[in-house]
Scaffold this active site. Structure first.
Site, mmCIF file in Angstrom:
data_model
loop_
_atom_site.group_PDB
_atom_site.id
_atom_site.type_symbol
_atom_site.label_atom_id
_atom_site.label_comp_id
_atom_site.label_asym_id
_atom_site.label_seq_id
_atom_site.Cartn_x
_atom_site.Cartn_y
_atom_site.Cartn_z
ATOM 1 N N LYS A 69 0.826 -1.211 0.000
ATOM 2 C CA LYS A 69 0.000 0.000 0.000
ATOM 3 C C LYS A 69 0.862 1.265 0.000
ATOM 4 O O LYS A 69 0.486 2.272 -0.607
ATOM 5 C CB LYS A 69 -0.969 -0.009 1.172
ATOM 6 C CG LYS A 69 -0.335 -0.119 2.553
ATOM 7 C CD LYS A 69 -0.340 1.189 3.276
ATOM 8 C CE LYS A 69 0.166 1.032 4.695
ATOM 9 N NZ LYS A 69 0.348 2.317 5.389
ATOM 10 N N THR A 70 2.027 1.230 0.651
ATOM 11 C CA THR A 70 2.877 2.422 0.666
ATOM 12 C C THR A 70 3.391 2.728 -0.733
ATOM 13 O O THR A 70 3.449 3.887 -1.156
ATOM 14 C CB THR A 70 4.054 2.235 1.639
ATOM 15 O OG1 THR A 70 3.548 1.936 2.942
ATOM 16 C CG2 THR A 70 4.897 3.498 1.708
ATOM 17 N N ASP A 113 -2.898 8.284 4.789
ATOM 18 C CA ASP A 113 -2.393 6.948 5.088
ATOM 19 C C ASP A 113 -2.975 6.468 6.423
ATOM 20 O O ASP A 113 -3.284 7.275 7.300
ATOM 21 C CB ASP A 113 -0.862 6.983 5.162
ATOM 22 C CG ASP A 113 -0.250 5.587 5.141
ATOM 23 O OD1 ASP A 113 -0.961 4.626 4.797
ATOM 24 O OD2 ASP A 113 0.944 5.465 5.473
ATOM 25 N N GLU A 114 -3.118 5.157 6.570
ATOM 26 C CA GLU A 114 -3.617 4.534 7.809
ATOM 27 C C GLU A 114 -4.952 5.151 8.252
ATOM 28 O O GLU A 114 -5.155 5.498 9.420
ATOM 29 C CB GLU A 114 -2.573 4.667 8.941
ATOM 30 C CG GLU A 114 -1.206 4.097 8.612
ATOM 31 C CD GLU A 114 -1.185 2.568 8.580
ATOM 32 O OE1 GLU A 114 -2.243 1.953 8.777
ATOM 33 O OE2 GLU A 114 -0.098 2.002 8.365
ATOM 34 N N GLN A 135 -7.067 -4.012 10.385
ATOM 35 C CA GLN A 135 -5.909 -3.686 11.220
ATOM 36 C C GLN A 135 -6.159 -2.462 12.105
ATOM 37 O O GLN A 135 -5.210 -1.817 12.555
ATOM 38 C CB GLN A 135 -4.673 -3.447 10.349
ATOM 39 C CG GLN A 135 -4.205 -4.686 9.599
ATOM 40 C CD GLN A 135 -2.866 -4.486 8.929
ATOM 41 O OE1 GLN A 135 -1.816 -4.409 9.568
ATOM 42 N NE2 GLN A 135 -2.880 -4.400 7.609
ATOM 43 N N ARG A 154 2.131 -10.742 10.726
ATOM 44 C CA ARG A 154 3.514 -10.259 10.847
ATOM 45 C C ARG A 154 4.499 -11.319 10.349
ATOM 46 O O ARG A 154 5.671 -11.013 10.096
ATOM 47 C CB ARG A 154 3.870 -9.920 12.301
ATOM 48 C CG ARG A 154 3.059 -8.828 12.983
ATOM 49 C CD ARG A 154 2.958 -7.569 12.168
ATOM 50 N NE ARG A 154 1.742 -7.587 11.378
ATOM 51 C CZ ARG A 154 1.494 -6.768 10.365
ATOM 52 N NH1 ARG A 154 2.400 -5.890 10.004
ATOM 53 N NH2 ARG A 154 0.358 -6.840 9.703
#
Length: 794
Positions: free
Chosen positions: A59-60, A251-252, A282, A636
């Site tokens: 996504k980044t 973002d986020e 998340q 993770r």
């Protein structure tokens, strides 16, 4: 030509100026390597877009490439783009990536930063519009840090004659921060919410805001709150900023609070060119104000919005992704997506149950050593840096830290200090040291005024001077100060109580019949240290209390306080080089955004994970956030994820049985391998007391508790010696080296204090013994054999 894709057309037809600058006519190179969904997210520039990006889906890269595309295609100048994220580190990474994509440093993006850094710039331009009456903010305002904020609140509480011990300033700071996160000014806070502080909560909030204006200061919560207030009260001003920001990127987005949500909606409601990137699965920061509902209702807030799902994962194996996806589908409040990967193969998520938390820590330590040495050929050899242990609560770290320090396994704690370096643990240890050794002046200085006893610097200097004159330790000097009345008022009475208490505690350390675990509890209780944290209303106070409980629990493995203190002093005397190869230990919250080839997820027990406190306080909403936290933990892992639980955990010397987390049965069985050796819940011990006569069904946790798989390290070593007899009749801890201590599980032994008991587990030279008074961990040298049993350890 009317049917052509406008973006393809833009790639083939360049303007005269673009051609004169030598721009290539084909697709820009920064689009190379994007998958289909990522490219759609980059090229869909107009209108509201929600980039629903799963864990590890790039996504980044998609977000930064979208910004580069806006600039490269001439849709906006860098100064017309507002790009916000949550941390300065993320903002720097975004800026660097854009620069690399465009082949030049990004100098012209003044509005790329965190919510707070952008808000400061806006607020300084219009500060004079904030205020009421004669009090107004000036553009030179300062931003208070936490210490200054607490000092100011203490003054206001004292001015209202409110008992600060009952209503501490830190609690008021938390309340005010919560109101500001929800964009509530004092006049918008309901009477019920402000009922605390003797009914003066809202009054104190208003007085605090007025005091900040008088000081020409703001706190961090004000930065967003004041901007929202400005935009709502001055439509003309809002229109100016809406025209300035032609494109907005966030973002986020799943971590935004109400104030950030309103801030963004107000700025985007005119042109609606807003792209939000986030993952509803998340959203794990509800405890600090984040609202997962912000991302869930994006399509309602921005009708006609395009939702682009990034589902191709570049991090984990399909087993890991399927396990995480299967778990999170139990949540009702989600938009839905399915993660997949082109990578083939990989290990199933491993699931194992243990007798207790110490056995869990021993097993994980052995696994890490095997992976580090490369003896597990199917997994390969890995550096310690490749492995992480993710716990739900910080107090779980103690068992792992103790184990790793004992066997010399390097580790680091991410997001906080090591267990024995935490402030509350150092305080408690100082009390224990002073009880064992009254001459320990460093310990005396640390605890004499902790909790507050009215003994400031002047009183301590008086004690130090008296001790020097007598040539004695500070505790003796304090006794003399009390005897001679060298202090006045409340401080003298409190010092007398402190000195007398430490005298009693020291006498108890010399009494061989005294229970040192109970003594430790008494020290913390009678000195008021436990009560200090019980009365502390800050968000981290419950965690500190859990850490103190875990510290007392650690004492059970030793014969006295002095032995425990020696152990900690020796194992903590080691190199703390952060650059060394070391296992990472952290909470699940601290692990967000990180990734490791091998991940261990211990403590999956109901009440611990999901957290009972979260469920009690937030009900189903809290349970769903806990499940999202489990999803974050599993994702993770890149190559191997291991979930474990303990059938028993000891709290204050008492066994507390526990059942596997409800999340375990929500895992898809096809993607999980159960490792547990037989008998974990057999014969009515611990969790078996609940399991006896109870049909668990064919769930995953039943397989973990009863699986007939003899593959624990202890069992394999016993098998290699040809010493396998009958299956165990009762639960037992992993045996590290039974021959070295001369005992076997099932042996009857005698202890001078606890009487006769049965050996239930062996770890190096420590025996877990069931006495009539309960389970105890004692050194093998302190017991004598009185018989032998037939049980075989595993």
């Amino acid at each position: 030509m009317m049917d052509d894709d406008p973006f393809e057309a833009a790639e083939t037809r360049l303007s005269l100026s673009q051609r004169a600058m030598g721009m290539p006519s084909g697709p820009p190179p920064y689009l190379d390597g994007l998958n289909e969904a990522q490219r759609r997210a980059v090229e869909m520039l107009d209108g509201p877009v929600l980039m629903l990006a799963g864990a590890g889906t790039g996504k980044t890269r998609a977000l930064t490439t979208r910004i580069a595309h806006l600039i490269s295609t001439g849709r906006a100048y860098p100064r017309e783009i507002l790009a916000v994220t949550f941390t300065n580190k993320a903002a720097r990474e975004m800026r660097d990536r854009i620069g690399r994509l465009l082949g030049e440093a990004v100098e012209g993006m003044p509005w790329l930063g965190t919510f707070h850094s952008v808000s400061v710039k806006i607020l300084r331009r219009h500060a004079e519009l904030i205020g009421r009456g004669d009090l107004h903010l000036k553009s030179s305002f300062t931003i208070l840090d936490t210490d200054d904020q607490l000092r100011l609140l203490k003054q206001l509480i004292a001015a209202e004659n409110i008992d600060e011990k009952r209503w501490p300033a830190r609690q008021l700071a938390g309340m005010i921060d919560g109101w500001k996160n929800r964009a509530l000014t004092p006049d918008k806070v309901s009477r019920n919410e402000g009922a605390g502080f003797d009914g003066k909560g809202v009054q104190l909030y208003r007085a605090y805001q007025d005091r900040l204006l008088a000081l020409n200061a703001v706190d961090f919560g004000d930065l967003l709150l004041h901007c929202v207030t400005l935009f709502q009260a001055h439509p003309d001003l809002l229109e100016q900023w809406q025209k300035r920001f032609r494109y907005i990127l966030v973002d986020e987005y799943q971590d935004t609070n109400v104030a950030q949500y309103l801030w963004l909606r107000l700025l985007a409601q005119a042109h609606r060119n807003i792209c939000c990137v986030g993952d509803d699965d998340q959203s794990i920061y509800g405890w600090r104000g984040a609202e997962v509902g912000n991302i869930l209702r994006f399509e309602q807030d921005f009708p006609g919005a395009q939702v682009i799902r990034l589902e191709q994962n570049y991090r984990s194996t399909q087993h890991i992704l399927s396990a995480a996806s299967g778990l999170i589908t139990a949540n009702k409040g989600r938009l839905g997506k399915t993660l997949w990967t082109e990578a083939e193969g990989g290990h199933q998520v491993r699931l194992i149950g243990h007798w207790d938390s110490e056995a869990e820590a021993r097993w994980i330590g052995e696994e890490i050593e095997d992976f580090h040495s490369g003896t597990r050929h199917s997994v390969g050899k890995h550096d310690l840096n490749d492995m992480a242990i993710l716990v739900r609560a910080s107090h779980q770290m103690r068992a792992f830290e103790d184990r790793f320090m004992t066997i010399g396994l390097p580790y680091r704690v991410i997001g906080g200090p090591r267990f024995y370096e935490r402030a509350e643990i150092r305080d408690a240890m100082a009390y224990f040291r002073l009880a064992v050794s009254p001459a320990d002046d460093l310990a005396f200085e640390r605890v004499v005024n902790t909790p507050k006893r009215g003994l400031g610097d002047k009183a301590v200097k008086t004690i130090q001077a008296e001790a020097r004159d007598l040539g004695q330790p500070l505790l003796i000097g304090a006794q003399s100060v009390v005897a001679n009345g060298l202090l006045g008022g409340k401080g003298l009475a409190n010092l007398r109580e402190f000195v007398e208490a430490m005298g009693r505690f020291h006498a108890d350390t010399l009494d061989e019949t005294a229970n040192h675990v109970e003594l430790a509890e008494r020290i913390l209780d009678e000195t008021g240290y436990t009560a200090m944290w019980q009365n502390d209303k800050s968000p981290d106070a419950p965690g500190r209390l859990e850490n103190l409980k875990e510290l007392v629990k650690a004492l059970e493995e030793f014969d006295n306080l002095q032995g425990f203190l020696e152990h900690v002093a020796l194992v903590m005397d080691r190199d703390n080089d952060e650059a060394q190869d070391a296992v990472s230990i952290m909470t699940l919250h601290a692990a967000k955004g990180l990734e490791y080839p091998i991940v261990f997820l211990p403590g999956w027990e109901d009440g611990l994970f999901p957290s009972q406190r979260s469920m009690d306080e937030s009900g189903m909403k809290g349970l769903e956030e806990e499940r999202r936290l489990a999803y974050v933990g599993i994702t993770r892992a890149e190559k191997l994820a291991t979930i474990s639980f303990a059938g028993n955990r000891r709290m204050y010397g008492q066994w507390q049985s526990s059942l596997p987390s409800r999340f375990i049965d929500e895992l898809p069985e096809d993607h999980v391998e159960v490792l547990t050796a037989p008998g974990l819940y057999g014969q009515g011990y611990g969790g078996a007391a609940v399991a006896a006569g109870t049909d668990f069904g064919a769930g995953m946790h039943q397989r973990a508790a009863h699986a007939d798989v003899y593959n624990s390290p202890g069992w394999k070593r016993m098998a290699a010696r040809g010493d396998m007899r009958a299956k165990p009749r009762a639960p037992a801890a992993t045996v590290i080296d039974a021959e070295a201590v001369g005992f076997s599980v099932g042996d009857r032994v005698s202890h001078p204090k606890f009487g006769e008991g049965t050996v239930m587990g062996i770890a190096e030279d420590t025996l877990t013994i069931q006495f009539e008074a309960g389970f105890k961990n004692v050194k093998a040298g302190y017991v004598q054999p009185v018989g032998a049993g037939d049980d075989v350890p595993f």
